[in-house]
Structure formats: C-alpha cells, structure tokens
Scaffold this motif. Structure first.
Motif, short mmCIF file in Angstrom:
data_model
loop_
_atom_site.label_atom_id
_atom_site.label_comp_id
_atom_site.label_asym_id
_atom_site.label_seq_id
_atom_site.Cartn_x
_atom_site.Cartn_y
_atom_site.Cartn_z
N ARG A 1 0.79 -1.23 0.00
CA ARG A 1 0.00 0.00 0.00
C ARG A 1 0.83 1.28 0.00
NH1 ARG A 1 -5.65 0.41 2.19
NH2 ARG A 1 -4.80 2.31 3.09
N PRO A 2 1.82 1.41 0.90
CA PRO A 2 2.58 2.67 0.89
C PRO A 2 3.30 2.90 -0.43
CG PRO A 2 3.38 1.17 2.60
CD PRO A 2 2.21 0.52 1.99
N ILE A 3 3.76 1.82 -1.08
CA ILE A 3 4.50 1.99 -2.34
C ILE A 3 3.56 2.44 -3.45
CG2 ILE A 3 5.85 0.82 -4.10
CD1 ILE A 3 7.08 -0.88 -1.96
N LEU A 4 2.41 1.76 -3.55
CA LEU A 4 1.44 2.17 -4.58
C LEU A 4 0.98 3.59 -4.33
CD1 LEU A 4 -0.71 -1.05 -5.11
CD2 LEU A 4 1.03 -0.06 -6.60
N GLY A 5 0.75 3.92 -3.06
CA GLY A 5 0.34 5.29 -2.73
C GLY A 5 1.39 6.29 -3.17
N ALA A 6 2.66 5.98 -2.90
CA ALA A 6 3.75 6.89 -3.26
C ALA A 6 3.78 7.09 -4.78
CB ALA A 6 5.08 6.33 -2.78
N CYS A 7 3.54 6.01 -5.53
CA CYS A 7 3.55 6.13 -6.99
C CYS A 7 2.42 7.04 -7.46
CB CYS A 7 3.40 4.75 -7.63
SG CYS A 7 4.89 3.76 -7.47
N LEU A 8 1.24 6.90 -6.85
CA LEU A 8 0.10 7.70 -7.30
C LEU A 8 0.25 9.17 -6.91
CD1 LEU A 8 -2.86 5.24 -6.70
CD2 LEU A 8 -1.62 5.75 -8.80
N VAL A 9 0.98 9.42 -5.81
CA VAL A 9 1.17 10.81 -5.39
C VAL A 9 1.99 11.59 -6.42
CG1 VAL A 9 2.43 12.20 -3.70
CG2 VAL A 9 0.81 10.48 -2.92
N GLN A 10 2.79 10.88 -7.23
CA GLN A 10 3.56 11.57 -8.27
C GLN A 10 2.66 12.19 -9.35
OE1 GLN A 10 6.97 11.65 -7.91
NE2 GLN A 10 6.55 10.49 -6.04
N LEU A 11 1.44 11.62 -9.49
CA LEU A 11 0.63 11.97 -10.67
C LEU A 11 0.31 13.45 -10.81
CD1 LEU A 11 -1.63 8.83 -10.83
CD2 LEU A 11 0.00 9.61 -12.55
N LEU B 1 14.93 24.07 -6.90
CA LEU B 1 14.15 22.83 -6.78
C LEU B 1 12.66 23.13 -6.83
CD1 LEU B 1 16.14 20.93 -3.99
CD2 LEU B 1 16.40 20.79 -6.47
N ASP B 2 12.26 24.30 -6.34
CA ASP B 2 10.84 24.65 -6.29
C ASP B 2 10.25 24.91 -7.66
OD1 ASP B 2 10.63 24.30 -3.65
OD2 ASP B 2 10.70 26.42 -3.07
N VAL B 3 11.11 25.16 -8.66
CA VAL B 3 10.59 25.40 -10.01
C VAL B 3 9.87 24.16 -10.51
CG1 VAL B 3 11.23 25.84 -12.40
CG2 VAL B 3 12.33 27.12 -10.55
N SER B 4 10.38 22.99 -10.16
CA SER B 4 9.79 21.75 -10.64
C SER B 4 8.60 21.36 -9.77
CB SER B 4 10.84 20.63 -10.59
OG SER B 4 10.19 19.39 -10.63
N PRO B 5 7.50 20.96 -10.41
CA PRO B 5 6.35 20.53 -9.59
C PRO B 5 6.70 19.35 -8.69
CG PRO B 5 6.03 19.97 -11.91
CD PRO B 5 7.23 20.86 -11.84
N PHE B 6 7.68 18.54 -9.12
CA PHE B 6 8.03 17.37 -8.32
C PHE B 6 8.68 17.76 -6.99
CE2 PHE B 6 7.57 15.67 -12.51
CZ PHE B 6 6.99 14.44 -12.30
N GLY B 7 9.27 18.97 -6.94
CA GLY B 7 9.92 19.42 -5.72
C GLY B 7 8.94 19.65 -4.58
N HIS B 8 7.65 19.79 -4.90
CA HIS B 8 6.66 20.10 -3.87
C HIS B 8 5.96 18.87 -3.32
CE1 HIS B 8 7.05 24.37 -4.89
NE2 HIS B 8 7.15 23.94 -6.13
N LEU B 9 6.26 17.72 -3.92
CA LEU B 9 5.55 16.52 -3.49
C LEU B 9 6.09 16.02 -2.16
CD1 LEU B 9 5.40 14.57 -6.87
CD2 LEU B 9 3.52 15.74 -5.70
N PRO B 10 5.25 15.43 -1.34
CA PRO B 10 5.75 14.81 -0.12
C PRO B 10 6.65 13.63 -0.49
CG PRO B 10 3.43 14.25 -0.46
CD PRO B 10 3.78 15.30 -1.47
#
Lengths: 296, 523
Positions: B419-429, B477-486
C-alpha cells in the motif's frame, strides 16, 4: 431553391498576407459548383473556413443554413470532405479509414462502399503508408461518396488519379448530383469542370471575379470563327466586336465577342459561305484570360 | 565502386545540416554526463576508505553490478568509467541508431529517397552518408570525452572515448541492417532499440554472475565489451578489434542487403490489414494510434519497477557507512529508513520519466494537426474538444497506468508493504499532470511553441536528477512541480501541495483546450 453554401464579403489574413479579400460564393442546393482559381488564390482557405477549421476575420458564411464555426459538428454531420493532399495513418488499413470516416459523418452505405471500392480498383487491406498518392486519394473519395451526406466538398480531388480513374470519378459526381446532393468541386482540371459543373466561380487574390453558368460565362467571351467564302468579304474589320481578323483570299479567320456573332455571320453569308466552323470559347480560354489579367 | 558512392559527400553535408541541432544536443548531453562524473564521484567517495568500501560493496552485491557493472580500480578515472560507461554507451547507441534510421529508412518511407536517388547519387551513397553522419557524431563524442577526462589520465580517457564511439558505431551499423529489413522507420527504430535493450540485459545478467566482466553473457553484449576494454584499469586495447570486426561485418551485411533490394522495398513487407474497420469514434482512433506506445512504456515501467524493487533490500548494505551517499538519497527521497529513502527516490525518478511519456502523448495532437491528418477527422461530426479529449485521456490516463504498473513492479521486486509503495507512486501523478498540462496549454494557446513542452520536461528532469546531487538551492528545486511533493514512502503525506498541483494541472489543461477551441487549425 435553397442555398447549400452562401458566403459574402469573406476576409481572412495570415499575418500580412491577405488570403481572402471580400470573397463571395453561392452554391445552390443540388448543383455541382466548380471553384476555380490560380494557385494561392484562396480556394483552400475558403474551404477551411467553410469547414470551421479557420475563423474568418470578417464576412458572413453559411453552410447548409448554419454557421460553420459555431455549429461545426452539426454542419459536419451532413458534409463529406476530400482534401487535396490526403495523408493517412501509417498503420491503419484503407478499409479501416473509410469505415471510420463514414461513422464519424452521417453513416456509410455498405453496398455503395463495396461498389465504389470495386470501381476505383482500391485494395482496402493495404496500410496507409503503402498507398501511393492516387490510392490515398481513392481512400478519401470512397469514404466521401459512400457517406450518407448532403454536401460534398472536394478540394482538387483528382490530382493523383489516372485518366481511367478520372472517368470513374466523373461518373460518381454525376451520380451524386442525380441523387440530389450538392458538390463544391475545387479543381485545376478544366475538362473535368466543364464536364461536371452546372455553375462555376472563378476567384483571384481572395476575391470572386466571375460567377455563373458556363453558358453565362461563355457569353462574355469570344467565339473563334473560320470560314471559306465564295468571294472576298468586305466590311468585316469595321464590325463591332471583331478581333484578330486574318484574311487570306477567300479564307477568313477571326475572333468575335459572342454577343456580336449575329452581325458577323450575316456579313459572311453575303459573300457566300462554302464552309464554316465556329468554336465556342473553351473554359481554358476563360480561365487563362482571368489568370493573365491577374498577372498584368 | 566509386560510381556507387557518387554524391556521398553532398548527402553527408546535407544530413549534417538537417541534424545540425539534434546531433550537437545528443553529443553535448552525453559528454556532459561523462565529464561531470569525476567531480560528483570525488564528493561521494573522497577517501580511500570510502572507495575500498565501495569496491567491496560492488563485489558482493550482484544486483548492483547488474545495474552499473563491475568496478576495476579506485582512481577517479576508473570510477567514472564504471559509474557512467554503460549509460553513456547506451546514449551513444541510441543517438547512432536514430541518426542512421532517420537518414535511410525514414527517407525511403517518405518517398524523399526517390527524389534524391534520381540525382547523381550512387546506389550506396545514402547508406554510406548515414553511417558517416553517425561516424562524425561519435568521433566528436570520443574527442570531447578524451579531452575532457584527460585530467584523469590521457590513456584511460582515450580508451573510454573510443569505447563509447565504438558502441555507437556497432549500433549504427546494426540499425543499417534493420533498416533494410523493415518497411517502416518506426519499426526499424523499435527493433534496433529492442536489440540495444537485449544487449543491456545480457550485460546485466553477465555482470551479476561475475564480478570482473568475464561472463560469456557479458562478452555477448557490445556494452559488455565497453567495460571489458577497462578504461583506467589496464586498458585491453585488443577489445577495440572486436568492435572493429563487428562494425565491419555488420556494415558489409547492410550493404549486401541494400544491394539486393529495390528502393522503398524491404525483406519483411508490411502485412495487409483488415478490409473493414471497427473504429467508430475519435476516441477509439486516438487509442488505436497511441496504444503501441502505451504498451511499450507500460512494459518498461513494470520491468524497471521489478528491478529497482529487487535492489531495495540490498541498498542498506550498499550505501553502508557512506555518509555522503546516504545524505543524497535522503535529500532525494526522505528522512526515514534508508530503504524507504531509496524507494522514494526511485519512485520520484519514475514520476519524472512518466512526465516524458505525458509530453510525448499530448504532443501527438500537434503531430496529427501539422501532418494534415487532423483536418479530415475534424471535417466530420467531431468537435475539437472531442478529438483532443481522446488523446488527452490516453496521455493523462496512461500516466496513471504507468505509475500503477511501476508501483506493482516495486511491490513484486521488494516483496513487502504494497500500500505505501502504490500510494507513493500515485502521489507523483499531480506533478506529472502539471507537466502534461503545460504541454496542453502550449499546444492550445501557442501552437508554434508546442515543442517547447519538451524543454519544460527536460528542465524538470534535470532539476529532479541533478539538483539533489549538486545540493541546488531550494528556489531552483521549487521550479519543478516534483519538488513540492511529499517524500513517500516514509515521509509525511501532505495533501496541500498535492491538491494545489492538481488544480494547477486542471487550469493548464482547461486553458489549453479553451485556446484550441478558439484558434485556427494550422496545416
């Protein structure tokens, strides 16, 4: 008669190029209308406006009684379009494209589809990338003619077809007319236009310069006359509307404005006519006259 | 012979002119990748103890060797060749195969070859010019690598430079063979890339079985030859003869095949398709056009997930006592346990790569429009929104599929806590979708600048990959949307930034579609 297409005062600019500069076009329902003009005159731009792919800067356009930009989908349900340069998806077969296009329009007549594939000698199992230019055009033509629509818009549809296929194409357009459909045919092949079209519009520099039936247009131009007479004629040079008079003994060649033909024939018969040929102006001459004016 | 090569020079100059942007970019990126290594490795493994530790880890950890290869010596040059050699070889091979297919089968398929061949051009000129263009690109790469790494030792730098160029030419000549066999350039590219992937897998399998590159499997792969050339570790120059033999043999075969067929034809002609079709909507057409690409990406995402998942268990041993490496993983991935940090950084990397998929898929709209294929579709009873929505569903929905599959791969490889791994993958979306949304906005509002979406995806990728290792400032790092993800798994889930990114993606897509509805279609 209702109008299938009515366009007035259409303007469209691309940057500094004025592609359409007050173009008018009226196509009556049920007619085959020829749409002529030199390269770059604005034919394809007009067609794209009629298809709602481009938005006109000014002017009014109605296709099948609707606004082609605002009501694009409704209008397109009753239209089939064949572009001048057909590009297909490389890995879809011709048959798949024909069926898809038909379903995205008003539907497809399966019997007519089979008949057309047969007549155009098209192999529908080949993939898009393996078709030649002419065969890609056949795919688009079969899809258009087999579709259940009211208006066909054909943009130089036969530029890649051989003479036999050209013949098949002309029969198909005639069948469409007999079934009461309207056809807008943009073409460079004048014999094709002459054979098929009830009326033509000639455009130049984004403007309509001539429109009417072929008979109307011919009326405005000159007829060539050559005759062999019993005696030397006189007074021909003084008649109004006579041009390029060439007198060699008893033989006469001349050009005459078609509406002044009567006086010339009367004058000739006074000298006794042994033989006479009179050629109406070809569309090519009409066409060239307008193009050359464009050049000068 | 000379007559059959007539015009080669002109064609070569023409090819290089057409590729005046792409070849320099490929070469520069590859060279920069190699040349930046010594500095970053110096930071990671500064002391002798750290290097001895690293060598020990590589020797004992088979999955790590599978990923990067065996290490042969402790100086910076040898570490550079170890860390980046296989990957720089992959990039050189990809560049070379793309160049060759582009100038051979692509030209034939488009019919442009006929125009060229009707001129004063010999039968072998096109193929020769394409191989020479690849040769020029690889030669420049070799030169840059040799010059740039000379500080670590000229001999090793030369070996690495020549090795990379040699791998490039092996795949250039391989592509020349495949281009004779297929009628479609896309298929030729796919098949040759598949051979390249197989070469990577063979080397990986061989290296996991042996810690000095001596496995038969390693020797079956040109990428394995590259490591067996041993730059900076007692160069074995005779391996270059192996490369030369392969290049010469493959080139000979390509010329033989080319001489036996007609222009535009192939040994495996395209199979006929169905005479009637079942496609009936614009959406079905979009799926049909993009499904091959979705299948390919899906397979790759799943396999990579399994591989990295399998590595996760050993990662604690690997990083071991190296404080610097641990710090980098934590910066990329999070604060908690090292395995979670590793998983989080890998999940983040897959998210970055998924944004490349989304951009490619969204730009399919642009490709359909500029090639003239959109026009006849839109001349039917299909609204622009309906047409675009089909492709966007494949793009944005495909990203969900990819992240789920890579998550399942991680779970399968790692074998714990799904569950935590699948959740982490979906949070990237949401971040993936923001990049896709930017592509939609550019396409809809500024169609001429649509290709700039690649630039945006590239910038995001660069920030995500290189940023943490270089300790870049937060503002960058903040320029990239990925930088803001948990940072998941392991970190705290925070909904705030995820929802903001989601909304941003919706606004970008909405703006792009509104623009598409109002503008002229270009042809």
């Amino acid at each position: 008669m209702t109008k299938a297409i009515s366009v007035s005062g259409l303007h469209k600019a691309f940057g500094k190029t004025q592609a359409l500069d007050g173009l008018d076009l009226t196509v009556e329902a049920g007619e085959v209308h020829g749409f002529l003009g030199p390269n770059g005159a604005g034919k394809s731009t007009t067609i794209r406006v009629l298809l709602g792919l481009l938005r006109a800067d000014a002017g009014a356009a109605q296709v099948l009684g609707r606004d082609p930009w605002a009501d694009a989908v409704e209008v397109h349900r009753r239209i089939a379009y064949v572009p001048g340069d057909v590009t297909l998806w490389r890995n879809l077969s011709g048959g798949e494209v024909i069926d898809l296009m038909g379903r995205l329009r008003g539907g497809l007549d399966a019997k007519r589809r089979a008949d057309l594939i047969d007549r155009f000698e098209l192999d529908p199992t080949k993939k898009g990338r393996t078709y030649s230019k002419g065969n890609r055009q056949k795919v688009a033509l079969v899809a258009a003619f087999a579709s259940d629509v009211d208006l066909l818009i054909l943009d130089e549809p036969t530029s890649g077809l051989d003479p036999l296929m050209e013949e098949v194409f002309q029969r198909c357009v005639e069948e469409e007319r007999d079934r009461g459909r309207t056809v807008l045919l943009s073409s460079h092949i004048l014999s094709e236009v002459e054979e098929l079209c009830d009326r033509v519009s000639i455009i130049r520099n984004g403007r309509t310069v001539e429109t009417g039936s072929l008979a109307d247009l011919r009326h405005l131009t000159r007829t060539s006359v050559s005759a062999e007479l019993a005696g030397a004629p006189d007074g021909l040079a003084d008649l109004p509307g006579v041009h390029d008079l060439d007198l060699q003994g008893h033989r006469v060649r001349l050009q005459v404005d078609t509406d002044k033909l009567d006086a010339v024939l009367r004058q000739l018969s006074e000298s006794g006519v042994r033989s006479l040929t009179s050629t109406p102006p070809t569309l090519e001459e009409l066409f060239l006259r307008h193009y050359q004016e464009a050049a000068s | 012979m000379t007559a059959s090569l007539a015009g080669t020079g002109v064609l070569l100059r023409f090819s290089l002119r057409r590729d005046r942007l792409t070849i320099p970019v490929w070469v520069a990126v590859n060279a920069l990748m190699v040349l930046s290594m010594p500095a970053s490795l110096k930071g990671l493994y500064g002391t002798d103890a750290e290097r001895a530790d690293l060598i020990h880890q590589v020797e004992t950890n088979a999955s790590f060797r599978a990923l990067i290869g065996p290490v042969f010596d402790t100086d910076l040059g040898a570490l550079t060749a170890w860390r980046i050699g296989v990957y720089a070889g992959l990039v050189a091979a990809a560049m070379s195969l793309l160049i060759v297919v582009r100038h051979t089968r692509d030209e034939e398929e488009s019919g442009r070859q006929e125009l060229v061949a009707s001129g004063m051009v010999g039968r072998r000129a096109s193929l020769t010019a394409a191989l020479l263009a690849a040769g020029v690109a690889n030669a420049v790469l070799a030169l840059l690598v040799t010059a740039g790494l000379a500080g670590q030792g000229v001999v090793g730098a030369l070996a690495l430079g020549l090795g990379l160029a040699a791998v490039g030419m092996v795949f250039a000549t391989m592509a020349a063979i495949v281009a004779q066999l297929t009628e479609s350039a896309r298929l030729a590219r796919g098949l040759t890339s598949g051979i390249l992937g197989a070469a990577f897998v063979l080397r990986a399998a061989g290296d996991s079985a042996s810690d000095d590159g001596s496995s038969v499997l390693t020797w079956l792969s040109p990428l394995g030859w590259l490591e067996n050339l041993r730059p900076y570790a007692g160069e074995r120059w005779w391996v270059l003869l192996l490369f030369a033999a392969a290049v010469a043999g493959q080139a000979w075969l390509a010329y033989e095949l080319a001489g036996r067929r007609d222009v535009g034809m192939s040994f495996f002609p395209t199979r006929p398709g169905p005479a009637t079709g079942r496609l009936s909507t614009a959406g079905a057409l979009a799926w049909r056009l993009q499904r091959g690409s979705v299948y390919g990406w899906s397979l790759a995402f799943f396999v990579v997930g399994v591989v990295y998942g399998g590595l996760t268990d050993g990662v604690a041993d690997l990083v071991g006592d190296n404080e610097n490496a641990r710090e980098i993983f934590e910066r990329m991935g999070g604060q908690s346990g090292l395995e979670d940090a590793f998983l989080a950084s890998m999940v983040g990397m897959m998210g970055l790569i998924a944004s490349l998929y989304v951009v490619q898929s969204v730009l399919r709209l642009h490709g359909e429009e500029t090639s003239g294929r959109a026009e006849p579709v839109l001349a039917n009873a299909v609204s622009r929104l309906g047409w675009a929505t089909g492709h966007l569903a494949v793009a944005f929905g495909g990203a969900v599929l990819l992240m789920l599959l890579t998550g399942l791969g991680f779970v399968a490889g790692y074998g714990k806590e799904a569950r935590p791994i699948l959740g982490a993958c979906l949070v990237q979306l949401p971040a993936v979708w923001v990049v896709g949304g930017l592509a939609v906005a550019l396409y809809g509002l500024l169609p001429r600048a649509a290709m700039a979406a690649w630039g945006a995806a590239g910038a995001v990728l660069l920030i995500g990959w290189v940023g943490p290792a270089l300790d870049a400032p937060q503002a960058v790092l903040d320029v990239s949307p990925f930088g803001h993800l948990p940072k998941l798994p392991g970190g705290e889930m925070s909904w705030g930034p995820v929802l903001v990114l989601l909304m941003l993606a919706v606004v970008l897509v909405g703006g792009g579609l509104a623009g598409l509805r109002r503008r002229d279609m270009t042809t």
